[in-house]
Scaffold this active site. Structure first.
Site, PDB file in Angstrom:
ATOM      1  N   CYS A 286     -21.009  61.166  -7.166  1.00 47.93           N
ATOM      2  CA  CYS A 286     -22.314  61.346  -6.543  1.00 47.93           C
ATOM      3  C   CYS A 286     -22.788  60.026  -5.910  1.00 47.93           C
ATOM      4  O   CYS A 286     -22.157  59.524  -4.988  1.00 47.93           O
ATOM      5  CB  CYS A 286     -23.288  61.910  -7.563  1.00 47.93           C
ATOM      6  N   HIS A 398     -20.063  66.671  -9.245  1.00 47.62           N
ATOM      7  CA  HIS A 398     -20.092  66.274 -10.651  1.00 47.62           C
ATOM      8  C   HIS A 398     -18.936  66.957 -11.370  1.00 47.62           C
ATOM      9  O   HIS A 398     -19.046  68.119 -11.743  1.00 47.62           O
ATOM     10  CB  HIS A 398     -21.413  66.686 -11.311  1.00 47.62           C
ATOM     11  N   GLU A 400     -17.859  66.615 -14.366  1.00 47.46           N
ATOM     12  CA  GLU A 400     -18.179  67.034 -15.733  1.00 47.46           C
ATOM     13  C   GLU A 400     -19.245  68.112 -15.733  1.00 47.46           C
ATOM     14  O   GLU A 400     -19.576  68.675 -16.752  1.00 47.46           O
ATOM     15  CB  GLU A 400     -18.651  65.857 -16.590  1.00 47.46           C
TER      16      GLU A 400
END
Length: 469
Positions: A286, A398, A400
């Site tokens: 990000c 993202h 995760e």
């Protein structure tokens, strides 16, 4: 005839299907957009009016994680899913150990400026829930509006791009809409500085590989994903001069964060020196991905719409570790209600960004595109080339992905009886740490098991994740 017996549980053991919330506020509320539209509804949060950037999220679940994500700092968050709040809010407390980082959600409190929902649930049901969405917003001093047509708002934002707005509550709701000059633009402020930790701190200090995290507004699940893979994590302020301590670490991670990457040129300058002089693995997501790109010589620009939520397809243009060139990775979101914890199982990614890196031709020497968005062709990832001798990756999404992960990070956080669920594996975090361990083994200088002397550079061990309340 057969007699039917009914077994009645004692009152102390019985449980209703849903918990009623306290009565919602009767205060009027109005969402004003800078482009001239206004939407009337009623308030169910804090009775205060706020300005912010109006954005929407397509996530079907995980409203709690979205609201506590520091990347939403300064934003009025519109949920496209019609019903929000149906599973309530959990207790946001967890231990600090090799499996957890002090919080259940993504930070200690709500990070967005306000929320907009079509229909807020007046009943909630989840074994982990301790309060309603309305109660949480009021307690956190966050205004909220319900009873508005979020489909119409979403279509406006989708057609004209993210728009500055104001959520007016109570008497302010009947006042005239603000003038263009009165709207506040959060991108002119350094939001990263507001959410980043102020002091360095450590997590899981006995881990077998030492990772420094530059905190631009790190979600807790990023830190959780690292410590659960036995990394000793040191979290640093966003503008900490990493080059003064870099030899203490086996890898560098750059986190997500809110706002304009142009406000973080100090970090870009520090990282540029790191990339020129340091050959250990570096991974950013990000905001961290954008900082890596800018340090490599790419430009960042403000997107018209941005990408937020799930269901964003990205095409891998290069292979690296478990990522295979030519494969399209797409989010699918799901929640599994287990007995002990909220299990997030999303395949593959989530997104939350307004800025992106420009796709230049030629790419800077030593770099290549890694991922590209299949919807808008924006750059979703970059990586160092094999010829560069570097081990650097950046992804806009993202991996995760809380709420939820599964294609791009190895996940099986909790023991599940379903082998189909337990075998869902995603690898990007695991790949990064594997590279760090390989490099450490090839260039080992310190005995395994030794820890960093935190006091040597004024580190403090916190009770929990340090982010802005």
């Amino acid at each position: 005839m057969f007699a039917r017996s009914i077994i009645r549980l004692p009152t102390t053991l019985s449980r209703g299907f849903a918990t009623h919330t306290s009565p919602l506020s009767a205060l009027p509320a109005t969402l004003h957009l800078k482009t001239g539209q206004s939407f009337n509804g009623r308030s169910f949060g804090s009775p205060k009016s706020v300005f912010g950037e109006t954005v929407f999220s397509t996530s079907i679940t995980s409203y709690t994680e979205s609201m506590t994500d520091p990347s939403y700092r300064g934003q009025i968050l519109v949920f496209t899913t019609p019903l929000i709040g149906n599973y309530g809010i959990p207790s946001n407390s967890a231990p600090v150990n090799s499996q957890d980082v002090g919080v259940v959600l993504e930070s200690q409190g709500i990070q967005c400026s306000a929320i907009v929902v079509a229909d807020v649930a007046e009943k909630f049901s989840h074994h982990s829930a301790v309060e309603s969405l309305a109660s949480w917003c009021r307690r956190s001093n966050i205004p909220a509006i319900t009873g508005v047509d979020t489909r119409a708002i979403t279509r406006l934002l989708r057609d004209q791009g993210t728009t500055l707005g104001r959520l007016a509550i109570g008497a302010d709701a009947s006042a005239p809409a603000p003038t263009s000059e009165q709207y506040w633009d959060p991108s002119i402020e350094n939001l990263v500085d507001q959410v980043s930790t102020k002091l360095p701190y450590q997590l899981n200090p006995t881990g077998d590989v030492k990772i420094a995290v530059l905190d631009f507004g790190a979600k807790a699940n990023i830190l959780r994903s690292l410590v659960r893979r036995n990394a000793a994590v040191t979290v640093l302020p966003w503008n900490y001069d990493f080059n003064t301590i870099r030899d203490k670490f086996d890898g560098l991670f750059l986190s997500n964060g809110p706002g304009n990457p142009g406000q973080c040129m100090e970090a870009v300058s520090i990282l540029r020196k790191t990339l020129q002089e340091w050959n250990k693995p570096v991974f950013g997501i990000c905001m961290g991905h954008q900082i890596i790109g800018m340090a490599a010589g790419l430009e960042a620009y403000r997107m018209t719409f941005g990408n937020r939520g799930h269901n964003q397809p990205v095409l891998a243009l290069a292979s690296s570790g478990s990522i295979k060139a030519g494969r399209v990775y797409v989010t699918r979101s799901a929640f599994f209600n287990c007995f002990e914890s909220w299990i997030r199982l999303n395949d593959v990614i989530s997104q939350n960004h307004q800025y992106a890196l420009k796709l230049s031709d030629p790419f800077p020497q030593g770099w290549e595109p890694f991922f590209i968005n299949c919807n808008d062709s924006s750059v979703e990832g970059i990586k160092s080339t094999p010829e560069s001798g570097k081990r650097v990756w950046g992804v806009q999404f993202h991996p995760e992905s809380a709420g939820g992960p599964l294609d791009t990070i190895e996940v099986c956080y909790y023991q599940l009886s379903s082998s189909a669920v337990a075998n869902l594996i995603v690898q990007m975090f695991t790949d990064f740490l594997a590279e760090c361990r390989v490099y450490k083994a090839e260039n080992i200088k310190t005995p395994v098991g030794t820890t960093i002397d935190a006091t040597s550079f004024m580190m403090e061990q916190p009770a929990r994740v340090q982010v802005a309340a």
